[in-house]
Design an enzyme around this catalytic site. Structure first.
Site, short mmCIF file in Angstrom:
data_model
loop_
_atom_site.label_atom_id
_atom_site.label_comp_id
_atom_site.label_asym_id
_atom_site.label_seq_id
_atom_site.Cartn_x
_atom_site.Cartn_y
_atom_site.Cartn_z
N ASP A 227 0.88 -1.17 0.00
CA ASP A 227 0.00 0.00 0.00
C ASP A 227 0.92 1.22 0.00
OD1 ASP A 227 -2.68 -1.22 2.20
OD2 ASP A 227 -1.84 -1.94 0.33
N ASP A 385 -13.33 -3.71 -1.09
CA ASP A 385 -13.06 -3.21 0.27
C ASP A 385 -14.33 -3.35 1.10
OD1 ASP A 385 -11.19 -0.55 -1.26
OD2 ASP A 385 -10.43 -2.40 -0.35
O1 1PR Z 1 -10.58 3.12 -5.00
O2 1PR Z 1 -9.73 2.44 -7.23
O3 1PR Z 1 -8.71 4.39 -6.04
O4 1PR Z 1 -8.36 2.03 -5.25
C1 1PR Z 1 -7.84 2.29 -3.99
C2 1PR Z 1 -7.07 1.06 -3.59
O5 1PR Z 1 -6.40 1.32 -2.37
C3 1PR Z 1 -7.98 -0.14 -3.36
O6 1PR Z 1 -7.34 -1.32 -3.83
C4 1PR Z 1 -8.10 -0.19 -1.83
O7 1PR Z 1 -8.19 -1.56 -1.38
C5 1PR Z 1 -6.78 0.40 -1.38
N1 1PR Z 1 -6.90 1.17 -0.15
C6 1PR Z 1 -7.51 2.35 -0.02
N2 1PR Z 1 -7.37 2.77 1.26
C7 1PR Z 1 -6.65 1.84 1.91
C8 1PR Z 1 -6.24 1.90 3.34
O8 1PR Z 1 -5.62 0.96 3.85
N3 1PR Z 1 -6.55 3.02 3.99
N4 1PR Z 1 -5.64 -0.32 1.24
C9 1PR Z 1 -6.34 0.83 1.01
C10 1PR Z 1 -6.31 -1.48 1.37
C11 1PR Z 1 -5.80 -3.73 1.42
C12 1PR Z 1 -4.63 -4.54 1.13
C13 1PR Z 1 -3.95 -4.90 2.42
C14 1PR Z 1 -4.47 -6.25 2.82
C15 1PR Z 1 -3.44 -7.07 3.51
N5 1PR Z 1 -5.36 -2.42 1.72
O9 1PR Z 1 -3.81 -3.85 0.30
O10 1PR Z 1 -2.62 -4.93 2.18
O11 1PR Z 1 -5.60 -5.99 3.58
O12 1PR Z 1 -3.04 -6.42 4.66
P1 1PR Z 1 -2.43 -7.30 5.91
O13 1PR Z 1 -1.77 -8.52 5.30
O14 1PR Z 1 -1.47 -6.39 6.58
O15 1PR Z 1 -3.62 -7.66 6.76
P2 1PR Z 1 -9.39 3.07 -5.92
#
Ligand code: 1PR
Length: 529
Positions: A227, A385
């Site tokens: 991320d 999400d």
């Molecule tokens: O909406 O098309 O612009 O895409 C935004 C992208 O950013 C999406 O893929 C969304 O999942 C991701 N995203 C947005 N905000 C966050 C945040 O964390 N605040 N990350 C975010 C979501 C999900 C995985 C994460 C897993 C594994 N993160 O990337 O790494 O949950 O984590 P872990 O192994 O530590 O539990 P758009």
């Protein structure tokens, strides 16, 4: 020596460029039809859909020179669509004429228990001794396709290798100086680079015909996810949410900084990650083509990382400050040109699904359809999400519920998974089954299934969520969120049919290494690369 590349501009060709450069060769691009005949070595990296590829070849007057080059047995290497183009046509694009070197047709994989598109690392059986595979020790190779070359429709003397995925198909052809692979050597790490180099260097060391006639098996993929966003100092860093909250109270609410994206991606590639995913988590509010860090990040990473790269965040239409309009396809094309193999759409996929469910019509204008039509389903990932909404009984909601193995906070026995946009900031009246089925209908090729409740907790994957989504679609599903140990990967592959499992935090914090995960999963009897 110079290698001539046939790049018709419809897909990620940067990877094959980087691989050829890494092997020490210079590259010349075909600009005129006669260069197809004069080239010493010609590589045709077919990406995208069959129809688009053939249309681009025809538009440029390349069809006849290609046919002539192959019939005159001049050196040629086709990759993926570059192999399928040798046939007379494909079910992917009915009525579109291929090169016709083989009279047969390319067929779609049968819909069955296996996910289509076939995405991942599979084996192959060499049908004859070959210098192209000199030094190959049977390592799995990376495939990403919904269509295959049937054995019965490929001339026997051309068949170099076969692979199994629901059915047996031709994974490599070769006769004289003309060869082609269904797999992507430029995405197969060192074994793939060696195979590519065998072609470019006219290697003569033979790899003997495979004695092992066992069916090949697609491996479960272990994916490292980064991320990324700018920290408060404006540097692009790898961060990590805890249930999507990336600010760390222990550092006064600063954005967690877990390292530099290019450095971490390189490390994960070397540790054996099967794919690497970058998510620009503030993509929903920035414009990727204006602030360039994600494009530059991909260009830099793809120079040294030779496994598939997925990029997500901000894949949607934009109007910039001067009023210039960009489509989601423009954004995706910039990412593909920079080295991405797949793009992942989050928020915009929710809006596209809502519109499709409202009208029941495919307009061809959604980000999913635009990118699918040019690059094929296998290039379009939907990043989901979801967050749990617990209910006492299914009658309480019109949404698709699951029965909980562990009751909710107030003893609820059921829940549905609500889709969100803008990184979990806004909940929508849409559940994950509605989202993923609509997106599959619109042309998506894979689901990246996150879970806000599990994100960053180390509590393990949400099995009910994964089973519900896997049952709803026939495209591959990547389980994401919650991995806290190597055992959690065993659990998700033994308790669900997930095609891949993704983690972030445990890899960034070096709590568990990728090889440790793979060794643990392999010992549990799950197929891994
Ligand atoms: O909406 O098309 O612009 O895409 C935004 C992208 O950013 C999406 O893929 C969304 O999942 C991701 N995203 C947005 N905000 C966050 C945040 O964390 N605040 N990350 C975010 C979501 C999900 C995985 C994460 C897993 C594994 N993160 O990337 O790494 O949950 O984590 P872990 O192994 O530590 O539990 P758009």
């Amino acid at each position: 020596m110079k290698v001539t590349l046939l790049d018709y501009g419809a897909g990620n060709v940067r990877s094959i460029r980087n691989a050829i450069l890494r092997l020490g060769y210079e590259i010349e691009d075909v600009n005129r039809p006669e260069e197809i005949l004069s080239a010493e070595k010609l590589v045709f990296p077919g990406v995208g859909s069959f129809g688009i590829a053939m249309e681009q070849l025809r538009k440029r007057g390349y069809m006849e020179p290609l046919r002539r080059r192959i019939r005159e047995d001049k050196s040629f290497l086709g990759i993926c669509i570059g192999m399928q183009a040798l046939f007379s046509g494909s079910e992917e694009s009915p009525g579109v004429e291929g090169l016709g070197i083989f009279p047969g047709q390319v067929r779609r994989f049968p819909q069955g228990e296996l996910a289509v598109p076939a995405i991942g690392w599979n084996g192959l059986r060499l049908e004859k001794d070959s210098p192209l595979f000199g030094g190959w020790k049977g390592e799995k190779l990376y495939f990403v396709h919904s269509y295959h070359a049937p054995v019965a429709e490929t001339p026997a003397e051309w068949i170099l290798a076969r692979t199994d995925y629901g059915c047996e198909f031709v994974s490599a052809v070769s006769r004289g100086r003309v060869s082609a692979f269904q797999f992507h050597p430029e995405k197969c790490g060192t074994p793939g680079l060696n195979i590519l180099n065998n072609y470019l260097s006219d290697n003569e060391t033979l790899c003997l015909r495979s004695e092992d006639r066992m069916k090949t098996r697609m491996a479960k993929r272990i994916i490292a996810c980064l991320d990324v966003r700018s920290n408060d100092a404006g540097d692009l860093v790898v961060t990590k949410g805890d249930q999507y909250d990336v600010r760390d109270d222990s550092t006064g609410g600063a954005v967690r900084n877990l390292g530099k994206p290019v450095t971490l991606a390189q490390r994960y590639f070397e540790e054996g990650a099967d794919e690497i995913t970058f998510l620009n988590i503030t993509g929903f509010r920035s414009f990727p083509l204006k602030d360039q860090p994600m494009i530059d990040l991909l260009k830099e990473t793809s120079k040294n990382v030779f496994v598939p790269l997925t990029i997500g965040g901000g894949i949607r239409s934009f109007t910039d400050s001067e009023g210039k309009q960009y489509t989601a396809l423009d954004v995706a094309a910039a990412y593909f040109r920079a080295g991405a193999d797949k793009v992942s759409i989050g928020s915009d996929a929710v809006y596209a699904a809502e519109e499709y469910l409202r009208t029941g019509k495919k307009t061809g204008t959604s980000s999913i359809e635009q990118i699918f039509n040019v690059y094929g389903a296998q290039a379009v990932v939907i990043s989901v999400d979801p967050r749990r909404v617990c209910v006492q009984s299914p009658e309480e909601t019109s949404h698709h519920v699951v029965e909980l193995s562990i009751p909710g906070a107030d003893g609820e026995k059921y829940c549905w998974y609500q889709c969100t946009v803008s990184g979990g900031r806004e909940g929508r009246d849409l559940d994950v089954v509605q989202l993923v089925t609509a997106c599959e209908a619109l042309g998506a090729g894979e689901i990246l299934l996150n879970c806000i409740d599990r994100d960053g907790t180390g509590a393990g994957f949400d099995m009910e969520l994964i089973r519900q989504v896997k049952a709803a679609v026939s495209i591959p599903v990547i389980a994401s969120s919650g991995a806290g140990s190597a055992q959690h990967f065993v659990d998700v592959f033994q308790q669900t049919d997930a095609d891949a499992a993704l983690a972030a935090g445990i890899f960034h914090r070096r709590e568990v290494g990728i090889q440790e995960v793979k060794d643990t999963v392999r010992r549990a009897g799950v197929e891994v690369r």
